[in-house]
Design an enzyme around this catalytic site. Sequence first.
Site, PDB file in Angstrom:
ATOM      1  N   CYS A 229       0.861  -1.191   0.000  1.00 39.44           N
ATOM      2  CA  CYS A 229       0.000   0.000   0.000  1.00 39.44           C
ATOM      3  C   CYS A 229       0.895   1.238   0.000  1.00 39.44           C
ATOM      4  O   CYS A 229       0.493   2.298   0.478  1.00 39.44           O
ATOM      5  CB  CYS A 229      -0.905   0.011   1.227  1.00 39.44           C
ATOM      6  N   ALA A 230       2.125   1.094  -0.504  1.00 43.07           N
ATOM      7  CA  ALA A 230       3.042   2.244  -0.527  1.00 43.07           C
ATOM      8  C   ALA A 230       3.017   2.871  -1.913  1.00 43.07           C
ATOM      9  O   ALA A 230       2.234   3.790  -2.167  1.00 43.07           O
ATOM     10  CB  ALA A 230       4.441   1.800  -0.139  1.00 43.07           C
ATOM     11  N   ARG A 231       3.832   2.391  -2.800  1.00 40.76           N
ATOM     12  CA  ARG A 231       3.902   2.935  -4.149  1.00 40.76           C
ATOM     13  C   ARG A 231       4.117   1.815  -5.147  1.00 40.76           C
ATOM     14  O   ARG A 231       4.877   0.875  -4.874  1.00 40.76           O
ATOM     15  CB  ARG A 231       5.086   3.922  -4.270  1.00 40.76           C
ATOM     16  N   GLU A 260      -0.923   4.272 -12.908  1.00 43.06           N
ATOM     17  CA  GLU A 260      -2.272   4.464 -12.359  1.00 43.06           C
ATOM     18  C   GLU A 260      -3.043   5.401 -13.275  1.00 43.06           C
ATOM     19  O   GLU A 260      -2.460   6.386 -13.748  1.00 43.06           O
ATOM     20  CB  GLU A 260      -2.195   5.028 -10.948  1.00 43.06           C
ATOM     21  N   HIS A 279      -5.826   2.636  -5.244  1.00 45.47           N
ATOM     22  CA  HIS A 279      -5.108   3.653  -4.464  1.00 45.47           C
ATOM     23  C   HIS A 279      -6.045   4.346  -3.461  1.00 45.47           C
ATOM     24  O   HIS A 279      -6.238   5.562  -3.488  1.00 45.47           O
ATOM     25  CB  HIS A 279      -4.457   4.682  -5.409  1.00 45.47           C
TER      26      HIS A 279
HETATM   27  P1  NAD Z   1       8.240   7.706   5.763  1.00 44.45           P
HETATM   28  O1  NAD Z   1       9.172   8.553   5.022  1.00 44.45           O
HETATM   29  O2  NAD Z   1       7.745   8.130   7.088  1.00 44.45           O
HETATM   30  O3  NAD Z   1       8.876   6.253   5.935  1.00 44.45           O
HETATM   31  C1  NAD Z   1       9.564   5.593   4.931  1.00 44.45           C
HETATM   32  C2  NAD Z   1      10.522   4.598   5.559  1.00 44.45           C
HETATM   33  O4  NAD Z   1      11.149   3.873   4.513  1.00 44.45           O
HETATM   34  C3  NAD Z   1      11.631   5.261   6.374  1.00 44.45           C
HETATM   35  O5  NAD Z   1      11.729   4.686   7.658  1.00 44.45           O
HETATM   36  C4  NAD Z   1      12.884   4.975   5.549  1.00 44.45           C
HETATM   37  O6  NAD Z   1      14.020   4.807   6.360  1.00 44.45           O
HETATM   38  C5  NAD Z   1      12.507   3.686   4.861  1.00 44.45           C
HETATM   39  N1  NAD Z   1      13.301   3.397   3.679  1.00 44.45           N
HETATM   40  C6  NAD Z   1      13.813   4.285   2.776  1.00 44.45           C
HETATM   41  N2  NAD Z   1      14.524   3.617   1.833  1.00 44.45           N
HETATM   42  C7  NAD Z   1      14.452   2.305   2.168  1.00 44.45           C
HETATM   43  C8  NAD Z   1      14.985   1.138   1.575  1.00 44.45           C
HETATM   44  N3  NAD Z   1      15.741   1.158   0.483  1.00 44.45           N
HETATM   45  N4  NAD Z   1      14.704  -0.047   2.157  1.00 44.45           N
HETATM   46  C9  NAD Z   1      13.940  -0.107   3.269  1.00 44.45           C
HETATM   47  N5  NAD Z   1      13.428   0.973   3.882  1.00 44.45           N
HETATM   48  C10 NAD Z   1      13.678   2.176   3.328  1.00 44.45           C
HETATM   49  O7  NAD Z   1       7.036   7.439   4.749  1.00 44.45           O
HETATM   50  P2  NAD Z   1       5.536   7.111   5.160  1.00 44.45           P
HETATM   51  O8  NAD Z   1       4.840   8.364   5.449  1.00 44.45           O
HETATM   52  O9  NAD Z   1       5.535   6.020   6.172  1.00 44.45           O
HETATM   53  O10 NAD Z   1       4.974   6.557   3.771  1.00 44.45           O
HETATM   54  C11 NAD Z   1       5.365   5.271   3.323  1.00 44.45           C
HETATM   55  C12 NAD Z   1       4.855   5.014   1.931  1.00 44.45           C
HETATM   56  O11 NAD Z   1       3.436   4.962   1.939  1.00 44.45           O
HETATM   57  C13 NAD Z   1       5.216   6.079   0.897  1.00 44.45           C
HETATM   58  O12 NAD Z   1       5.534   5.458  -0.318  1.00 44.45           O
HETATM   59  C14 NAD Z   1       3.936   6.862   0.743  1.00 44.45           C
HETATM   60  O13 NAD Z   1       3.866   7.494  -0.492  1.00 44.45           O
HETATM   61  C15 NAD Z   1       2.933   5.739   0.863  1.00 44.45           C
HETATM   62  N6  NAD Z   1       1.566   6.140   1.208  1.00 44.45           N
HETATM   63  C16 NAD Z   1       0.569   5.577   0.470  1.00 44.45           C
HETATM   64  C17 NAD Z   1      -0.736   5.874   0.772  1.00 44.45           C
HETATM   65  C18 NAD Z   1      -1.847   5.271  -0.031  1.00 44.45           C
HETATM   66  O14 NAD Z   1      -2.846   5.924  -0.231  1.00 44.45           O
HETATM   67  N7  NAD Z   1      -1.710   4.049  -0.468  1.00 44.45           N
HETATM   68  C19 NAD Z   1      -1.028   6.758   1.824  1.00 44.45           C
HETATM   69  C20 NAD Z   1       0.025   7.283   2.568  1.00 44.45           C
HETATM   70  C21 NAD Z   1       1.326   6.942   2.259  1.00 44.45           C
HETATM   71  C1  MLT Z   2      -0.027   9.611  -0.274  1.00 46.80           C
HETATM   72  O1  MLT Z   2       1.133   9.458  -0.642  1.00 46.80           O
HETATM   73  O2  MLT Z   2      -0.336  10.427   0.610  1.00 46.80           O
HETATM   74  C2  MLT Z   2      -1.069   8.746  -0.874  1.00 46.80           C
HETATM   75  O3  MLT Z   2      -0.670   8.279  -2.093  1.00 46.80           O
HETATM   76  C3  MLT Z   2      -2.430   9.269  -0.790  1.00 46.80           C
HETATM   77  C4  MLT Z   2      -3.013   9.983  -1.953  1.00 46.80           C
HETATM   78  O4  MLT Z   2      -2.756  11.162  -2.158  1.00 46.80           O
HETATM   79  O5  MLT Z   2      -3.833   9.366  -2.628  1.00 46.80           O
END
Ligand code: NAD
Ligand code: MLT
Length: 534
Positions: A229-231, A260, A279
């Site tokens: 659920c990251a990217r 997407e 997403h």
């Molecule tokens: P964050 O920056 O707080 O945390 C990211 C973590 O990844 C950090 O602890 C960092 O040290 C670690 N990291 C960086 N490079 C790495 C590697 N090569 N191997 C392992 N770990 C590594 O980010 P976050 O706010 O926790 O967001 C995480 C992800 O979730 C992002 O990709 C963000 O875009 C995504 N996200 C998606 C949604 C969605 O709607 N699906 C919503 C929110 C966030």
């Molecule tokens: C984000 O990185 O915050 C998520 O992808 C959420 C979004 O904007 O849809």
Amino acid sequence: MNVLVTDPIADAGLDRLREAGYTVETDYDIEGGTELIEAIEGVNALIVRSGTEVSRDVFEAAEDLVIVGRAGIGVDNIDIDAATDHGVIVANAPEGNVRAAAEHTVAMTFAVARSIPQAHGRLKDGEWAKGEFLGAEVNNKTLTIVGLGRVGQEVAKRLDSLGMDLVVYDPYISQERAERMGAELIEDLHDALAAGDFATIHTPLLPETEGMIGEAELAQLEGGYLINCARGGIVDEDALATAVDDGVLAGAALDSFATEPLPTDSPLLDVEDVVVTPHLGASTEAAQENVATDTADAVIAAFNDEPVINALNAPSVDESAFPRIEPYIDLAETAGKVAAQLLEGRISRIEVTYEGDIAEEEIDLVTASALKGVFEPLEWQVNAVNAPQLAEDRGIDVVESKSRQSEDFQSVVRVTVHNGDEELSVEGTLFAGDDPRIVRIDGFRVDAVPYGHMLVARNADKPGVIGLIGTVLGDHDVNIAGMFNAREVHGGEAITVYNLDQEVPDAAVEELLADDRIITVTEITLDAANGREE
Ligand code: NAD
Ligand code: MLT
């Protein structure tokens, strides 16, 4: 000020901007490219989510742009280096949707482990397929978390409380952080995946993480479930579809994809045990309201020259400390401007020195403003966002130093510029807390009010020189508003600083330089500031 919003954000954010008096336009059909390049003209703030690609071309076209606000976390759709080069702030809203993303991750974990979407579909189609679904429990299983940042930690808390053992792969966190979350930190990605029954990805999409989970990594998770659920782009989608289809993995759950919307011919859609959502991680009412209002606040702060709390490419300042450093931001810029105009030649090094109380503050933004001041007279397109980058790009050394001791004043900011052969310092302080003064120029103790038109003359300390300067300025209809004279020793070199009501014509400068007693004359133009009229 004009704000353009190209991805849907909650009304609360739009309302906040309109209430602040800004013009807000929404156009959710724009995805980037030429459409955005055309639409960006005259726009001062652009607000996006993940659907708009903000590329270098956009920044090149965006002459009036001050800030790009990302209503969410991921900024992989924004060219931050290009933003910095063009002096545009990029700010995200990293807190508001963390819980929503973590909850969605947990929901996706159960969805795939208990085949909820598949069973739901069959029942909706009229089939009672009770005997066909045998799920996996999370209790007593091991969860591998790849990336223990904001979302990863919230997922850890939730799944820990459901009886899972946690292992973490994250090369940038300490053992202590992992231990605090009750997790074992494993240094090798393959070992971490091999330890897990479930693996969940929570890293940003970076060059380093792109394609990080491919065929070889999926093989380590053999028999387990992968949740992303990251990217998209972090996981190789073809390899994942094959791994689930071939039974190497028990299943996968994905909320984000390399492209997407997910193309309808994606192999992921053909595999029964791959659960997908479009997403939706941040799509809760609370999360959308949070990120929209946080982003609106960032835009308002940028428009008001206040620190933007979640700026990703501008020096940040703690909100509570800002009032203490705010007057020094202008003072440092002024000292930089005066220094740059008094030293001829290519500047090769800039030192910004803080003495007294100011040395105890967070001064990144003050230093960036000093650099802005130095570069502005050189007519570089500069602001506090791109000034440090410009210095680096042009090979100018920047040195910052601090000392709690200050000889004459409570706080002093000194900007010293070097051109390889010579150096020149300008020192400023605040009288009565917020009244800026230049108190030293090139070692001469002065007391100059930095605003409007100023003239700095270096002259021999001989009788009649000050009279001469006054007469020449008067002859050219330039009125002297204030004057300060300082000398090295009796009969040596002196410096005279004038505040003037008008610009000094070139003819007046030539007339002054024609006199042997005048060494240099430099006119400096500063903004009318501090409520003073020019
Ligand atoms: P964050 O920056 O707080 O945390 C990211 C973590 O990844 C950090 O602890 C960092 O040290 C670690 N990291 C960086 N490079 C790495 C590697 N090569 N191997 C392992 N770990 C590594 O980010 P976050 O706010 O926790 O967001 C995480 C992800 O979730 C992002 O990709 C963000 O875009 C995504 N996200 C998606 C949604 C969605 O709607 N699906 C919503 C929110 C966030
Ligand atoms: C984000 O990185 O915050 C998520 O992808 C959420 C979004 O904007 O849809």
